[in-house]
Design an enzyme around this catalytic site. Sequence first.
Site, PDB file in Angstrom:
ATOM      1  N   LYS A   1      45.493  98.671  52.629  1.00 31.23           N
ATOM      2  CA  LYS A   1      44.914  97.331  52.777  1.00 31.23           C
ATOM      3  C   LYS A   1      45.235  96.739  54.146  1.00 31.23           C
ATOM      4  O   LYS A   1      44.449  95.968  54.702  1.00 31.23           O
ATOM      5  CB  LYS A   1      45.462  96.418  51.671  1.00 31.23           C
TER       6      LYS A   1
ATOM      7  N   GLN B   1      58.460 103.927  49.574  1.00 29.54           N
ATOM      8  CA  GLN B   1      58.995 103.564  48.275  1.00 29.54           C
ATOM      9  C   GLN B   1      58.864 104.765  47.345  1.00 29.54           C
ATOM     10  O   GLN B   1      58.233 105.764  47.681  1.00 29.54           O
ATOM     11  CB  GLN B   1      58.309 102.316  47.720  1.00 29.54           C
TER      12      GLN B   1
ATOM     13  N   ASN C   1      53.924  97.335  52.461  1.00 29.66           N
ATOM     14  CA  ASN C   1      52.669  97.969  52.907  1.00 29.66           C
ATOM     15  C   ASN C   1      52.269  99.121  51.987  1.00 29.66           C
ATOM     16  O   ASN C   1      51.769 100.136  52.435  1.00 29.66           O
ATOM     17  CB  ASN C   1      52.862  98.469  54.358  1.00 29.66           C
TER      18      ASN C   1
ATOM     19  N   LYS D   1      43.603  88.180  49.220  1.00 31.69           N
ATOM     20  CA  LYS D   1      43.475  89.105  48.086  1.00 31.69           C
ATOM     21  C   LYS D   1      42.016  89.435  47.787  1.00 31.69           C
ATOM     22  O   LYS D   1      41.725  90.465  47.188  1.00 31.69           O
ATOM     23  CB  LYS D   1      44.103  88.481  46.821  1.00 31.69           C
TER      24      LYS D   1
ATOM     25  N   ASN E   1      54.695  90.119  51.893  1.00 31.95           N
ATOM     26  CA  ASN E   1      53.514  90.965  51.695  1.00 31.95           C
ATOM     27  C   ASN E   1      52.720  91.005  52.997  1.00 31.95           C
ATOM     28  O   ASN E   1      52.527  89.972  53.633  1.00 31.95           O
ATOM     29  CB  ASN E   1      52.614  90.387  50.589  1.00 31.95           C
ATOM     30  N   ILE E   2      52.224  92.173  53.363  1.00 38.41           N
ATOM     31  CA  ILE E   2      51.507  92.282  54.629  1.00 38.41           C
ATOM     32  C   ILE E   2      50.186  91.523  54.606  1.00 38.41           C
ATOM     33  O   ILE E   2      49.653  91.168  55.653  1.00 38.41           O
ATOM     34  CB  ILE E   2      51.302  93.756  55.045  1.00 38.41           C
ATOM     35  N   ASP E   3      49.673  91.223  53.403  1.00 40.60           N
ATOM     36  CA  ASP E   3      48.409  90.479  53.349  1.00 40.60           C
ATOM     37  C   ASP E   3      48.615  88.958  53.306  1.00 40.60           C
ATOM     38  O   ASP E   3      47.657  88.203  53.166  1.00 40.60           O
ATOM     39  CB  ASP E   3      47.550  90.937  52.158  1.00 40.60           C
TER      40      ASP E   3
END
Length: 504
Positions: free
Chosen positions: A123, A186, A110, A392, A247-249
């Site tokens: 996002k 991170q 994230n 994306k 990936n969160i998306d």
Amino acid sequence: MSLTVAALTRGAMTEFEQKLRQQHEESMHAELEALLATAGRAEAEVSRKDFSGFKNLFHRFLQVKGPSVEWAKINRPPEDSIQPYEKIKAKGLPNNITETLNKLVVVKLNGGLGTSMGCKGPKSLISVRNENTFLDLTVQQIEHLNKTYNADVPLVLMNSFNTDEDTKKILQKYSHHRVKIHTFNQSRYPRINKESLLPIATNMGMTGENAEAWYPPGHGDIYASFHNSGLLDNLLAEGREYMFVSNIDNLGATVDLFILHHLICQPADKRCEFIMEVTDKTRADVKGGTLIQYEDHLRLLEIAQVPKAHVDEFKSVTKFKIFNTNNLWISLSAIKRLQERNSMDLEIIVNPKTLDGGLNVIQLETAVGAAIKSFNNAMGVNVPRSRFLPVKTSSDLLLVMSNLYSLDAGSLTMSKKREFLTTPHVKLGSSFTKVQDFLTRFENIPDMLELDHLTVSGDVTFGKNVSLKGTVIIIANHGDRIDIPAGAMLENKIVSGNLRILDH
């Protein structure tokens, strides 16, 4: 004399070059210490850990001697190292699903902003379906699992300094949901001037002239950051064994009980520590990383590592048939072991950027999937395409908002009314790039159940209840405008010029 990036990619180092590299390393260490001196005590403690990882990455970057792979050594993976999903599924579900689920942690990457879609902030907070954001859908999925099986699967978000504050504000709204949510950050690494190979930051601040001086170093940083945060140890102490990372998306990345069962039911001495979900390549996926056999290890090969002479070969869908979805299942105890031994050697991705003022910088990054070679009994699982549904662009957004998918407990599934398993190929022009612009151009999302291909370019708007079938191409030239009226049905049509289509 400066040692440029180009000089670093030559062959064996001369004694002069070795001295030069040593000088660069010493200069970098001195610069980092000077930056730390500008931080408060608490911030300096966190940054010192970050910089330790960065120093290691920078040291390895200076030792680079050409491409990280020799093309002649690349082999196809052994057949049993990439299992078809159907074979994993055939093993059935665990006898005690609750007990199995309680060994799992779901981790979502994230750290990204919605800038490519014209949005500010994380996002994960963009609405993608029925006013639900990526984060809403993720929470709904895990809550549904926990309620259905009386389980306690936690959600962990790896935020970056870009997304942490906004994400934490939003998390309060999930306090009554049946999902425990943890976060960790991170690392924050300094961008490097391409010429001097020194940080461009003047202090640890993140505003003003320093606003562009820092970056989150790619999702390969998850191992060190997760370990350093203390969260990894806490979850191991709770009896958690595996994490499912995605990936969160990627709206297709839901918890799969068959893959989890396959991991848990292995005998201890043969237990697989890392599964990468791969899926069959199409022409749209030619740049995706793929699995190869290299020096007796399964390894992820990214396009950035491919020598220029072999890029076309890499993009071939006949030689490299599968690509990495970035849905990964990883042993938590193995991460701890590898981190404590400092034995996870991830390939460095050198990402060049040009900042607003024209300054050329480089970012040193790593990818989470590159660690596959460090884990025991690692394997790939060739999953259905439905498990890879990334959003994306606004073109992807149109697909997931349409009647191609139905939404149930946070999960999107392809409508049974669609005759093909593949999704249509959609290309929306620059007028649709920003989410706000995209939304104003559709009174509602067209019926796309029978659509194969859609290209839209220029100033185009869609009225209510439009139906698109087969191949539809709509092009409004510069200065022209096309309004597709309410109720229009376009089947295998090319529309151009400056017009309003009459009702059919």
